[in-house]
Design a protein around this motif. Sequence first.
Motif, mmCIF file in Angstrom:
data_model
loop_
_atom_site.group_PDB
_atom_site.id
_atom_site.type_symbol
_atom_site.label_atom_id
_atom_site.label_comp_id
_atom_site.label_asym_id
_atom_site.label_seq_id
_atom_site.Cartn_x
_atom_site.Cartn_y
_atom_site.Cartn_z
ATOM 1 N N VAL A 292 -14.033 -22.320 51.867
ATOM 2 C CA VAL A 292 -13.170 -21.477 51.035
ATOM 3 C C VAL A 292 -12.173 -22.341 50.268
ATOM 4 O O VAL A 292 -11.965 -22.151 49.059
ATOM 5 N N ALA A 293 -11.590 -23.313 50.955
ATOM 6 C CA ALA A 293 -10.628 -24.207 50.292
ATOM 7 C C ALA A 293 -11.309 -25.002 49.191
ATOM 8 O O ALA A 293 -10.751 -25.187 48.100
ATOM 9 N N GLN A 294 -12.527 -25.493 49.466
ATOM 10 C CA GLN A 294 -13.266 -26.235 48.441
ATOM 11 C C GLN A 294 -13.511 -25.391 47.197
ATOM 12 O O GLN A 294 -13.323 -25.855 46.065
ATOM 13 N N LEU A 336 -8.162 -14.060 50.815
ATOM 14 C CA LEU A 336 -8.072 -15.103 51.833
ATOM 15 C C LEU A 336 -7.218 -16.288 51.379
ATOM 16 O O LEU A 336 -6.670 -16.997 52.218
ATOM 17 N N VAL A 337 -7.143 -16.524 50.089
ATOM 18 C CA VAL A 337 -6.330 -17.627 49.555
ATOM 19 C C VAL A 337 -5.733 -17.173 48.233
ATOM 20 O O VAL A 337 -6.408 -16.520 47.430
ATOM 21 N N SER A 338 -4.493 -17.526 48.002
ATOM 22 C CA SER A 338 -3.854 -17.233 46.725
ATOM 23 C C SER A 338 -2.826 -18.325 46.447
ATOM 24 O O SER A 338 -2.028 -18.672 47.324
ATOM 25 N N THR A 357 -8.338 -28.187 52.985
ATOM 26 C CA THR A 357 -7.398 -27.265 53.628
ATOM 27 C C THR A 357 -5.978 -27.816 53.613
ATOM 28 O O THR A 357 -5.011 -27.073 53.402
ATOM 29 N N GLU A 358 -5.834 -29.125 53.827
ATOM 30 C CA GLU A 358 -4.505 -29.734 53.762
ATOM 31 C C GLU A 358 -3.960 -29.688 52.349
ATOM 32 O O GLU A 358 -2.748 -29.537 52.133
ATOM 33 N N CYS A 359 -4.853 -29.815 51.369
ATOM 34 C CA CYS A 359 -4.420 -29.770 49.971
ATOM 35 C C CYS A 359 -3.833 -28.403 49.626
ATOM 36 O O CYS A 359 -2.828 -28.320 48.914
ATOM 37 N N LEU A 360 -4.443 -27.337 50.122
ATOM 38 C CA LEU A 360 -3.892 -26.012 49.856
ATOM 39 C C LEU A 360 -2.487 -25.885 50.432
ATOM 40 O O LEU A 360 -1.603 -25.269 49.821
#
Length: 540
Positions: A292-294, A336-338, A357-360
């Motif tokens: 998801v992060a990718q 899930l991500v914003s 994930t760390e980047c988010l």
Amino acid sequence: MGRRRGFFAEMEHQRNLRVKQAAREQRERERLIAQAQRERERATRAAAQADKQAAKEAAARYLQVRQAEVAAMNEELAERMTELEGLLTGTLGTSARIPFAALRRQPEVSRFDPGPDGVPAPPPVWAEFAPPPAGAVQRMFKKQAIERTLAERQAAFAAAQARHQADETSRMQRLQQTEQRHRAQTAAARQRADDANAKVDAFEQAYRQGRPEAVNDYLELTLEARPLPTGFPSDVEVAYQAENRRLMVVQELPGVEVIPADAEYKYIRTKDEITPRARPPREINQRYGNLVAQLVLRTMRDAFDVAGPNLVTEVAVSALVSTRNKATGRPERPCLVSLMTTREQFGDLVLSELDPTECLRHLNALVSKHPWDLEAVRPVFDPDLSRYKFVDARDAAAGLDGRRVLVELDPTEFEHLVRQLFEAMGMKAWVTQASRDDGVDGVAVNEDPVMGGVCVIQAKRYRGVVSTEAVRALAGTMGQLKASRGVLVTTSWFGKQSHDFAAEHGRIQLIEGPHLKQMLKEHLGLDVIVGELKGAPRRL
């Protein structure tokens, strides 16, 4: 008597010879039978050995086939995992841009095919009608018959010529009609292509001019055309705000089932079965969160890549997954991500080396703590992009629909809210950095020609009084950045010493909870609740 004894002796002798001969023949027969039996037994043993060897070879071939089958399944599984792991890094060397020339159409013109009418029929030949030459005798005695036959043949030849001429006239008419239809079809196809290409040219011109409709359509087109792994939805919605040079993207996510549930396949020879080794649930969850992060980072990368800095300086992405509520069975789309980030912030990332994930987290994104369970976060903008398209709407603050409690917002939500508030008040070029006390430090530019300049904005999501040290720290930050103004916003309140310090400083504005509530209502149309405060003075 002697003769008689000799006769009987001879007979006895002959009988003995016959007995011996018979015995020899019996032994020979027995030997041959035994030999034949041995040969049959050898043949039987050889056949059994051959069958055993053939069965062994067949079993070896079958084992190879099954092992090759398992190897192919594991190879396919490894390729799938490599594809998912490289969703972001595997595309860094490519661009999602679609050249406008690729949108142009070529006229669908087919070669002219006259069919059978394109081949003229051969004309009649007199040689096929002429009577055979008559001899001297026939010319002498059958002159009239010869002349009659010649006349008949000439008449038949003339009729054949007339039919051929009529057929050729009809063929040429049909051929002309076919050519006219083909020319009309060709002209229509060219006109359709010209019309379509004129629209492409107008589309390109509008995009180059930065018209919101064209920018919106082009970016949605390019983002939806990106090649994605099998099982990934290609649906993308975008809304472009020309005033802020901001692009909002709603990215559809795949479900957790896109992660292969099997980690490996093995062939159990004793059972003749191919059995999978299940991937641990923890690994599936970790991989899905990473995936998801990718996808979110790739969408942001592609958006910045496709749209130049003259069009887009900021991208906001909300990643949603379409599912059904397990309790009600009704369809829903949890986010899930914003996140929202600037081109400058995103440009500082080394996408080939970072952990997605760390980047988010680094970008202060709102990220579901359990995306595999579809645990939703509140998006930084309303996923219904119809309200943003082609109008200068005020961005994502409307995502706080309903009466939210300010002190219950998480730090990242609070950051986005404060940012949107001051942007609505005219601040530009906002850069934020999360503070260590659940607040936010922002540096913005006020473009007002009289009161403008660099402004340091700090926000404290507190339930209790803000210390005087926080106000003094703001003054220090203003000095370091040579800011013309400083604003300290809180959900709670400031003490008397803080108000005295701000008044003495002259360039610091303090905004307490009730005032913040009023500003949110005035500039963003949000009706919020400050929340329960600890030891608040009566004036609040």
